[in-house]
Structures are given as structure tokens and as C-alpha cells.
Design an enzyme around this catalytic site. Structure first.
Site, PDB file in Angstrom:
ATOM      1  N   LYS A 125      -1.403   2.398   4.830  1.00 22.50           N
ATOM      2  CA  LYS A 125       0.050   2.465   4.948  1.00 22.50           C
ATOM      3  C   LYS A 125       0.717   3.394   3.935  1.00 22.50           C
ATOM      4  O   LYS A 125       1.769   3.958   4.214  1.00 22.50           O
ATOM      5  CB  LYS A 125       0.642   1.060   4.849  1.00 22.50           C
ATOM      6  CG  LYS A 125       0.271   0.174   6.022  1.00 22.50           C
ATOM      7  CD  LYS A 125       0.639  -1.271   5.784  1.00 22.50           C
ATOM      8  CE  LYS A 125       2.122  -1.473   5.728  1.00 22.50           C
ATOM      9  NZ  LYS A 125       2.488  -2.898   5.630  1.00 22.50           N
ATOM     10  N   ASP A 182       8.254  -3.025   9.560  1.00 18.56           N
ATOM     11  CA  ASP A 182       8.070  -4.383   9.025  1.00 18.56           C
ATOM     12  C   ASP A 182       9.408  -5.093   8.854  1.00 18.56           C
ATOM     13  O   ASP A 182       9.665  -6.135   9.446  1.00 18.56           O
ATOM     14  CB  ASP A 182       7.352  -4.332   7.671  1.00 18.56           C
ATOM     15  CG  ASP A 182       5.860  -4.081   7.796  1.00 18.56           C
ATOM     16  OD1 ASP A 182       5.305  -4.328   8.882  1.00 18.56           O
ATOM     17  OD2 ASP A 182       5.256  -3.637   6.801  1.00 18.56           O
TER      18      ASP A 182
END
Length: 302
Positions: A71, A107
Site C-alpha cells: 500500500k 479505506d
């Protein structure tokens, strides 16, 4: 009209990815809309990430998800990072715009959509407490700050880690973010409108674990949210329900991350009910032990 047999490709890159259920809900949505798209779940070692992104470009893939451990590392291989993803410091979704690859982070956006749509709460002007200072917490705190909360308290075991995150995000967002060390049971007083467990406490296989919090002082109507999706009904949410408090499980965040990714890739709105049903069926058929999807990965409150 001539037949078109070309499939559009998206994927998840990570290591490990064997138990990642994202493809189940994405492919169900593609099928429901009659889109000839495929979602591939691909194990990519860190040393091969640059080559894998080259493959995305060479194959003309429409986008990817990133999960552990890519990420942060993926950011240097992209053409642009969305402003909120730059604040968070991580990318879990990549979309194609022409020949350019743009990094996004869904997210916190997925969490916020769940709060607004499934729990019916507008975070603007609300007071929130977030437990944890890992990747999920960072994304959630960023999006809550950008949504206009009036007060945001981060509670974490590691003082250094928590203060570092709070100082960084407060400077970048100019939002009222505070820090408090998590020493012993954290007693929720009457002020918060929203309590978020952004740690992995309660995640399979430690399903009986619960964050060390005391909800006895919570005001009526305080929303309790848990980012843990496996199991959906965590001990924290069960305790909240016993006290008559509204609760929001981690499946909400997980599905809405997928919804946002679908929109970024296809430009279309997916059938959310189909995605929710496909994910629940995947969890039910596969049982426990599934890994967080779409790059979502809570970390311990340490």
C-alpha cells in the site's frame, strides 16, 4: 453489432492473497450489470511490485487493489496520488485515466459511506473517538477530519506512534485532532457521538478478544463501529447492542470500499445489495479465516 470478446481486467496485488474475498463481490457486480470484466487475485512479492505495475500498464488493466505489503511501496510507481491518499500516506486502489495510473485510498471513504448510509449519521459537527493508530485508523481519522467532525480523539497504547499520527494529520488537515494514551480500560464518557475500533482486536482467529473499553458512561445513541469484519458481530458490537447502542459492523466498510472502487474503475454504480449478498455468501461458504479485502488491514492498538 460485431461481437466483442475483450474482457476488461482489474486485480488485487498482495502477499498473501489466498483468502481475500474481494473478487467475489466485484465479479458478482460485474455479472449483474452485464459487464465483461474480470477481477484477478494475484500474489505479488515485494521484489516484483515494479514489474507487476508494468504489467498493469502493458495489459491495459483498468485498475487494481493493493493489500499487504504494497500500500505504501506502490506509490512510487504511479503517475499521480489523489490528495486524500497523499495525506493518508497509502494507496489501496489504483484507477486508470488514459495512460496514467492514479492512486486512491478507499479505506476511510468506505467507512464514511457506511456511517452515513447504513447508520444514518452525518459526521459533520460530531465528536468522535478512534481506537488505534495503524493503517485503518489513519485512513478513518483523515476522512472524519475532512468530513468536518468538531472533535476527534485518537486513543492508542503506543504514545509515540499515536502522537506522531495525530501531529501529522492535524497539521495536514487543520482539524481538531487530539491524542490520549490508552492505559487500562478506556472509559467512554458522555461526549462522543461515535466510537470506532480501528484495531485488529477481535479479528479471526482471536474472535473472543475485545478492546479494553468501558461503555457504561456512553450517552444514549452513541454509534459504535468496528472495522473488524470477520466475524461481523464482534464482542464489542455485541456489548454495544446489549446496552441499547446502535452498532455498525465491518462488513459495511468492506462493501463500500468495493463500491467506490467499482465506481472509480467502471464509471458506473454497482448494485450494492448484490455485492453485500455475495460477500456474505463468500464468508459463509468459506468460513472464518478470511483476510481483509481491498487492501484494508487493521493493526493492533499498540
Amino acid at each position: 453489432m460485431p461481437a466483442n470478446f475483450k474482457a476488461e481486467l482489474v486485480a488485487c496485488f498482495g502477499q498473501p492473497v489466498d483468502e481475500n474475498p474481494t473478487g467475489a463481490m466485484q465479479e458478482a457486480a460485474f455479472a449483474a450489470l452485464g459487464l465483461n470484466w474480470r477481477y484477478l487475485t494475484i500474489e505479488v512479492a515485494p521484489a516484483k511490485l515494479r514489474e507487476a505495475i508494468g504489467g498493469v500498464r502493458a495489459f491495459g488493466m483498468r485498475g487494481i487493489n493493493l493489500t499487504i505489503p504494497h500500500k505504501v511501496a506502490v506509490m512510487e510507481h504511479l503517475d499521480e496520488i489523489a490528495p486524500d491518499a497523499a495525506v493518508i500516506g497509502a494507496v489501496n486502489t489504483v484507477r486508470r485515466e488514459g495512460d496514467r495510473l492514479i492512486g486512491e485510498n478507499t479505506d476511510g471513504k468506505g467507512f464514511l459511506r457506511g456511517v452515513r448510509v447504513d447508520a444514518g449519521m452525518d459526521p459533520k459537527g460530531k465528536r468522535a473517538v478512534v481506537l488505534g493508530a495503524g493503517g485503518a485508523a489513519r485512513a478513518i481519522v483523515t476522512e472524519l477530519a475532512l468530513a468536518g467532525v468538531s472533535d476527534l480523539l485518537v486513543v492508542n497504547r503506543s504514545v509515540e506512534r499515536g502522537e506522531r499520527m495525530v501531529d501529522d494529520l492535524a497539521a495536514k488537515t487543520k482539524a481538531p485532532i487530539r491524542f490520549a494514551p490508552w492505559v487500562g480500560p478506556w472509559r467512554v464518557a458522555g461526549d462522543p457521538d461515535l466510537l470506532v475500533n480501528a484495531t485488529s482486536i477481535g479479528l479471526y482467529p482471536d474472535c473472543e478478544a475485545m478492546p479494553d473499553v468501558d461503555l457504561s458512561g456512553a450517552k444514549p445513541g452513541m454509534l459504535v463501529s468496528d472495522v473488524v469484519f470477520n466475524p461481523p458481530e464482534t464482542p464489542l458490537l455485541a456489548m454495544a447492542r446489549r446496552r441499547g447502542l446502535p452498532a455498525l459492523d465491518g462488513l459495511s466498510m468492506l462493501v463500500y470500499q468495493g463500491v467506490i472502487g467499482f465506481q472509480l474503475w467502471t464509471g458506473q454504480n454497482p448494485p450494492e445489495d448484490v455485492m453485500k449478498r455475495a460477500l456474505r455468501e463468500a464468508l459463509g461458504h468459506r468460513g472464518a479465516g478470511l483476510q481483509p479485502a481491498e487492501g484494508f488491514s487493521p493493526t493492533e492498538a499498540d
